[in-house]
Design a protein around this motif. Structure first.
Motif, PDB file in Angstrom:
ATOM      1  N   GLY A  56      41.816 171.527  99.239  1.00 28.04           N
ATOM      2  CA  GLY A  56      40.684 172.046  98.470  1.00 28.04           C
ATOM      3  C   GLY A  56      39.951 173.191  99.137  1.00 28.04           C
ATOM      4  O   GLY A  56      39.695 174.230  98.521  1.00 28.04           O
ATOM      5  N   ALA A  57      39.607 173.002 100.431  1.00 29.93           N
ATOM      6  CA  ALA A  57      38.883 174.040 101.161  1.00 29.93           C
ATOM      7  C   ALA A  57      39.768 174.809 102.129  1.00 29.93           C
ATOM      8  O   ALA A  57      39.435 175.916 102.546  1.00 29.93           O
ATOM      9  CB  ALA A  57      37.711 173.410 101.923  1.00 29.93           C
TER      10      ALA A  57
ATOM     11  N   SER B  61      48.831 162.880 105.397  1.00 30.51           N
ATOM     12  CA  SER B  61      47.912 162.812 104.260  1.00 30.51           C
ATOM     13  C   SER B  61      47.007 164.046 104.280  1.00 30.51           C
ATOM     14  O   SER B  61      46.126 164.130 105.125  1.00 30.51           O
ATOM     15  CB  SER B  61      47.069 161.541 104.328  1.00 30.51           C
ATOM     16  OG  SER B  61      46.214 161.446 103.198  1.00 30.51           O
TER      17      SER B  61
ATOM     18  N   GLY C 261      35.326 167.009 107.845  1.00 28.39           N
ATOM     19  CA  GLY C 261      34.961 166.950 106.429  1.00 28.39           C
ATOM     20  C   GLY C 261      35.499 168.109 105.610  1.00 28.39           C
ATOM     21  O   GLY C 261      34.989 168.397 104.523  1.00 28.39           O
ATOM     22  N   VAL C 262      36.539 168.781 106.127  1.00 27.97           N
ATOM     23  CA  VAL C 262      37.142 169.906 105.413  1.00 27.97           C
ATOM     24  C   VAL C 262      38.308 169.390 104.570  1.00 27.97           C
ATOM     25  O   VAL C 262      39.265 168.828 105.112  1.00 27.97           O
ATOM     26  CB  VAL C 262      37.639 170.985 106.396  1.00 27.97           C
ATOM     27  CG1 VAL C 262      38.373 172.093 105.648  1.00 27.97           C
ATOM     28  CG2 VAL C 262      36.482 171.554 107.192  1.00 27.97           C
ATOM     29  N   GLN C 263      38.224 169.554 103.274  1.00 26.70           N
ATOM     30  CA  GLN C 263      39.266 169.031 102.387  1.00 26.70           C
ATOM     31  C   GLN C 263      40.499 169.925 102.409  1.00 26.70           C
ATOM     32  O   GLN C 263      40.403 171.149 102.328  1.00 26.70           O
ATOM     33  CB  GLN C 263      38.740 168.928 100.951  1.00 26.70           C
ATOM     34  CG  GLN C 263      37.679 167.859 100.762  1.00 26.70           C
ATOM     35  CD  GLN C 263      37.329 167.673  99.298  1.00 26.70           C
ATOM     36  OE1 GLN C 263      37.595 168.530  98.460  1.00 26.70           O
ATOM     37  NE2 GLN C 263      36.720 166.542  98.981  1.00 26.70           N
ATOM     38  N   VAL C 264      41.658 169.262 102.544  1.00 29.00           N
ATOM     39  CA  VAL C 264      42.953 169.945 102.497  1.00 29.00           C
ATOM     40  C   VAL C 264      43.703 169.420 101.272  1.00 29.00           C
ATOM     41  O   VAL C 264      43.880 168.205 101.125  1.00 29.00           O
ATOM     42  CB  VAL C 264      43.773 169.652 103.777  1.00 29.00           C
ATOM     43  CG1 VAL C 264      45.151 170.299 103.691  1.00 29.00           C
ATOM     44  CG2 VAL C 264      43.024 170.155 105.010  1.00 29.00           C
TER      45      VAL C 264
ATOM     46  N   HIS D 140      40.146 166.705 108.774  1.00 27.40           N
ATOM     47  CA  HIS D 140      39.611 165.471 108.194  1.00 27.40           C
ATOM     48  C   HIS D 140      38.327 165.049 108.896  1.00 27.40           C
ATOM     49  O   HIS D 140      37.340 164.680 108.238  1.00 27.40           O
ATOM     50  CB  HIS D 140      40.663 164.372 108.292  1.00 27.40           C
ATOM     51  CG  HIS D 140      40.181 163.034 107.811  1.00 27.40           C
ATOM     52  ND1 HIS D 140      40.006 162.736 106.481  1.00 27.40           N
ATOM     53  CD2 HIS D 140      39.827 161.903 108.506  1.00 27.40           C
ATOM     54  CE1 HIS D 140      39.568 161.496 106.363  1.00 27.40           C
ATOM     55  NE2 HIS D 140      39.447 160.967 107.571  1.00 27.40           N
TER      56      HIS D 140
ATOM     57  N   SER E 147      49.763 169.987 100.967  1.00 27.85           N
ATOM     58  CA  SER E 147      48.754 170.514 101.894  1.00 27.85           C
ATOM     59  C   SER E 147      48.380 171.963 101.603  1.00 27.85           C
ATOM     60  O   SER E 147      47.553 172.546 102.295  1.00 27.85           O
ATOM     61  CB  SER E 147      49.249 170.405 103.342  1.00 27.85           C
ATOM     62  OG  SER E 147      50.327 171.287 103.587  1.00 27.85           O
TER      63      SER E 147
END
Length: 345
Positions: free
Chosen positions: A266-267, A283, A261-264, A258, A329
């Motif tokens: 998504g990335a 979350s 800026g790495v989406q979990v 988080h 996740s």
């Protein structure tokens, strides 16, 4: 603090009579019993458990060693063990070794002095003296979660390697091919077995990669998972998924992702291990390999009581199967294409 002699003096009876009333070892007249019980109430006398144990050769007390009381996984197991002990009429003495072999040895000596009737052990790693210390206790012992190869004791644990394989197969099924791993303390058997499951899953999927380039140690702590994730995110090319060998580390890894800026998911997809209660409140909620903690704790106590009560003499080793809990996740790899299923007519 009042003594048994004070009670005898107040009731006008002998110390032996008081002992018989307290321990129920011989008939005492109704009048004598009433005087003794009244004296006990007035003096708030508490009988000595140690003294009673010398007569009965039992203390109705069990011990339990755990390596880290701040890990919710152990707290959840302790609650089950304590509930089962209490229901069976036993008191539980809990000792937190804080993953220190020296402290573990000291606590074992303290528990021996307390004349406990049996012991549940979740061992601290890297302690070569533990088998000798356990053998010297000469009481029933059940190992929980972590096997000690040199010790012939009852054992209840999860199939850790199978859990690591379940996690890796799940990530492979979502199209991930660059799957990293954050392991626990080096040399700790459950962690090594989970890592072995991850490596087996990679090999099973034909992923011919250098797994050592995708592996970090996190020490089974949130801070360790946080630091390992930050280190992982500095590598190129980045993994698209990571199997984290316990939920505490996975929670730290989620925080690091988080912050970066790495989406979990998504990335980056993340799978943990243990299924602690907190894992469903992260979350996003954490996909994890669930250990059957309720059954593990209940079995450990049941096996220990069988030994204490002389209902069993043979050594039992019970290995329970983990289950995958799929939450938010984990997700499909961005380039994943669902295989086309042909219909046969």
């Amino acid at each position: 603090m009042s003594t048994i002699k004070d009670v005898a003096l107040r009731a006008g009876v002998s110390v032996t009579t008081v002992s018989h009333v307290v321990n129920g070892t011989r008939h005492v007249s109704a009048a004598g019993r009433e005087r003794v019980e009244q004296a006990i109430r007035e003096l708030a006398y508490v009988p000595s458990a140690v003294a009673r144990s010398l007569k009965s050769n039992t203390t109705r007390t069990l011990g339990m060693l755990i390596p880290n009381s701040s890990n919710p996984y152990f707290a959840e197991i302790v609650r089950v063990v304590e509930d089962r002990c209490f229901a069976a009429g036993y008191t539980l003495i809990l000792c937190n070794t804080d993953d220190e072999p020296r402290r573990q040895g000291i606590y074992l000596k303290v528990l021996a002095e307390r004349r406990i009737d049996g012991l549940v052990v979740v061992s601290t790693g890297d302690d070569d003296s533990l088998p000798t210390l356990l053998a010297s206790l000469r009481i029933p012992i059940v190992l929980l979660d972590r096997e000690i190869t040199e010790q012939d004791c009852d054992l209840v644990e999860t199939a850790h390697m199978q859990g690591g394989l379940l996690a890796t197969r799940h990530l492979v099924s979502l199209g991930h091919r660059r799957i990293a791993c954050i392991g626990g303390p080096a040399g700790l058997v459950p962690s090594e077995q989970r890592i072995a499951g991850w490596r087996l899953g990679l090999a099973e999927a034909g992923l011919d990669i250098d797994a050592n380039q995708l592996f970090w140690h996190g020490g089974f702590t949130s801070q360790g998972g946080y630091e390992a994730m930050h280190a992982m995110l500095r590598t190129e090319p980045l993994p698209t998924a990571v199997f984290v060998c316990n939920d505490l580390m996975a929670i730290g890894a989620l925080r690091a992702a988080h912050e970066s800026g790495v989406q979990v998911p998504g990335a980056l997809s993340i799978v943990g291990f243990d299924d602690i209660e907190l894992s469903s409140f992260t979350s996003p909620p954490l996909t994890t390999v669930a250990q059957p903690k309720q059954r593990m704790g209940a079995l450990a106590v049941a096996m220990l009581l069988e030994r204490i009560e002389g209902r069993r003499r043979d050594t039992r080793k019970v290995v329970l199967q983990p289950e995958l809990r799929v939450r938010a996740s984990t997700g499909r790899h961005a380039g994943f294409v669902e295989p086309v299923r042909l219909l046969h007519v």
